[in-house]
Design an enzyme around this catalytic site. Structure first.
Site, PDB file in Angstrom:
ATOM      1  N   LYS A 104     -31.082   4.650  26.053  1.00 51.12           N
ATOM      2  CA  LYS A 104     -30.064   5.055  25.069  1.00 51.12           C
ATOM      3  C   LYS A 104     -30.721   5.620  23.808  1.00 51.12           C
ATOM      4  O   LYS A 104     -30.325   6.686  23.312  1.00 51.12           O
ATOM      5  CB  LYS A 104     -29.166   3.851  24.726  1.00 51.12           C
ATOM      6  CG  LYS A 104     -28.258   3.457  25.895  1.00 51.12           C
ATOM      7  CD  LYS A 104     -27.536   2.130  25.691  1.00 51.12           C
ATOM      8  CE  LYS A 104     -26.734   1.796  26.960  1.00 51.12           C
ATOM      9  NZ  LYS A 104     -26.000   0.525  26.893  1.00 51.12           N
ATOM     10  N   ASP A 124     -18.896   1.625  22.346  1.00 48.44           N
ATOM     11  CA  ASP A 124     -18.699   1.094  23.696  1.00 48.44           C
ATOM     12  C   ASP A 124     -17.206   1.077  24.065  1.00 48.44           C
ATOM     13  O   ASP A 124     -16.861   0.951  25.235  1.00 48.44           O
ATOM     14  CB  ASP A 124     -19.190  -0.364  23.752  1.00 48.44           C
ATOM     15  CG  ASP A 124     -20.549  -0.509  24.411  1.00 48.44           C
ATOM     16  OD1 ASP A 124     -20.848   0.282  25.324  1.00 48.44           O
ATOM     17  OD2 ASP A 124     -21.282  -1.430  24.025  1.00 48.44           O
ATOM     18  N   GLN A 161     -25.937  -4.582  23.018  1.00 48.19           N
ATOM     19  CA  GLN A 161     -26.175  -4.588  24.457  1.00 48.19           C
ATOM     20  C   GLN A 161     -25.805  -5.953  25.045  1.00 48.19           C
ATOM     21  O   GLN A 161     -26.188  -6.996  24.523  1.00 48.19           O
ATOM     22  CB  GLN A 161     -27.655  -4.253  24.735  1.00 48.19           C
ATOM     23  CG  GLN A 161     -28.012  -4.084  26.193  1.00 48.19           C
ATOM     24  CD  GLN A 161     -27.369  -2.852  26.845  1.00 48.19           C
ATOM     25  OE1 GLN A 161     -27.061  -1.865  26.185  1.00 48.19           O
ATOM     26  NE2 GLN A 161     -27.157  -2.915  28.141  1.00 48.19           N
TER      27      GLN A 161
HETATM   28  N1  GUN Z   1     -24.504  -3.999  29.597  1.00 44.22           N
HETATM   29  C1  GUN Z   1     -24.268  -3.366  30.779  1.00 44.22           C
HETATM   30  N2  GUN Z   1     -23.468  -2.274  30.596  1.00 44.22           N
HETATM   31  C2  GUN Z   1     -23.217  -2.223  29.266  1.00 44.22           C
HETATM   32  C3  GUN Z   1     -22.471  -1.318  28.461  1.00 44.22           C
HETATM   33  O1  GUN Z   1     -21.869  -0.338  28.932  1.00 44.22           O
HETATM   34  N3  GUN Z   1     -22.453  -1.601  27.129  1.00 44.22           N
HETATM   35  C4  GUN Z   1     -23.103  -2.662  26.591  1.00 44.22           C
HETATM   36  N4  GUN Z   1     -23.002  -2.861  25.277  1.00 44.22           N
HETATM   37  N5  GUN Z   1     -23.787  -3.522  27.319  1.00 44.22           N
HETATM   38  C5  GUN Z   1     -23.856  -3.289  28.643  1.00 44.22           C
END
Ligand code: GUN
Length: 320
Positions: free
Chosen positions: A61, A128, A105
């Site tokens: 990311k 998100d 995350q």
């Molecule tokens: N962990 C696995 N997928 C995601 C996601 O799309 N966003 C976040 N914040 N954590 C994750």
């Protein structure tokens, strides 16, 4: 090895190709925001503890943001951080005017209430799309930040010109991250939407009605030939590890079996989705494989959401 002859073969939708198109658009928008408004979009990714999968995702990311000219910050916090301290860090990020997107995350370490942390994020910076305010806005058809994986799938269907309006869409899985928002997005596009889950009676019969079938349950190969209507669009969101050689033989056609068996031999497992790949290739019209399918769209959409958040919060609209 010569590919096994089958009657027909689905068109493979490459996540890489669609992700590239999205990222190119985002890079152009970043330049435009800077030139026209002096805005430099900024994304902060918060990671707590040492979860190895999270480390890989977060690195990707942050790297992608940098490639597209988005300012990015990686806050790596200790496993034993208190809930209070984590909430106060999120509060600080909410208060920093130059921060457009905040992503915490998941999963968080035991002892931290994920729900409280996600609700602490300012909804206007919630890239998100997990905050209840954004979930509510999506369900009411209002402008909202929407979860990246389902938003990426919808974006791909539209770019490909796949009909959604009036089509039967079946979503298998009811998670907050994929299943429920996917259903809402398809509903907004006027599909007739059914959500299936572990208690659904005769899953195959419901799935066979689907013109668009989205599988997001995390059970390898739960979707078989029996579940797929001829010519349907089949989207595989599953990410599972397959270790069993005999199972692999039923999962893949001759076109990829040899490669997969060699991966199992070398690494002990191969990455698969929720859909039996051989069945989908034989029966579907379009198919997103695992790997190489929708997984790549998620990070690209996060970048798009960061730009959207910057525009909505700083300019009051998304069309600029
Ligand atoms: N962990 C696995 N997928 C995601 C996601 O799309 N966003 C976040 N914040 N954590 C994750």
């Amino acid at each position: 090895m010569i590919a096994e002859k089958t009657g027909r073969s689905a068109e493979i939708l490459s996540g890489k190709k669609f992700a590239k198109a999205i990222k190119e658009e985002v890079a152009r928008e970043v330049s435009k925001l800077k030139e026209d408004h002096g805005i430099s979009p900024c994304l902060v990714v918060v990671r707590v503890g040492a979860d190895s999968a999270s480390e890989v995702y977060v690195k990707s990311k942050v790297k992608t943001a940098e490639e597209l000219g988005i300012i990015s910050e990686h806050r790596h916090l200790p496993e034993d951080i208190s809930q209070e301290d984590l909430l106060s860090i999120v509060g600080e990020l909410n208060a920093r005017d130059e921060v457009d997107g905040i992503l915490v995350q998941l999963p968080l370490p035991k002892g931290i209430d994920e729900k409280l942390v996600l609700e602490k994020i300012d909804p206007s910076k919630d890239v998100d799309g997990f905050h209840p305010i954004n979930v509510g806005r999506l369900s009411q058809g209002q402008e909202a930040l929407t979860p990246c994986t389902p938003a990426g799938i919808l974006d791909m269907l539209k770019r490909k010109g796949i009909d959604i309006l009036g089509q039967n869409a079946v979503v298998v899985g009811r998670s907050n991250i994929v299943g429920k928002p996917m259903a809402m997005l398809l509903l907004q596009e006027h599909a007739t939407v059914t959500i299936c889950h572990s208690r659904t009676k005769d899953l195959a019969a419901v799935c066979r009605e689907a013109d668009i079938l989205v599988a997001a349950v995390g059970v390898s190969g739960i979707i078989t030939a029996d579940h797929i209507k001829e010519g349907a669009t089949v989207i595989d969101v599953g990410m599972n590890r397959l270790e069993d050689v005999e199972e692999a033989k039923g999962f893949f056609g001759e076109d990829e079996l040899e490669k997969r068996l060699s991966t199992i031999e070398k690494r002990g497992s191969t990455l698969v989705g929720d859909v039996n790949a051989r069945a989908a290739k034989e029966k579907a019209g379009f198919f997103t494989p695992v790997p190489g399918g929708v997984g790549l769209l998620t990070v690209a959409m996060l970048m798009k959401n960061t730009i959207k958040a910057a525009k909505m919060r700083r300019l009051g609209n998304v069309s600029e």
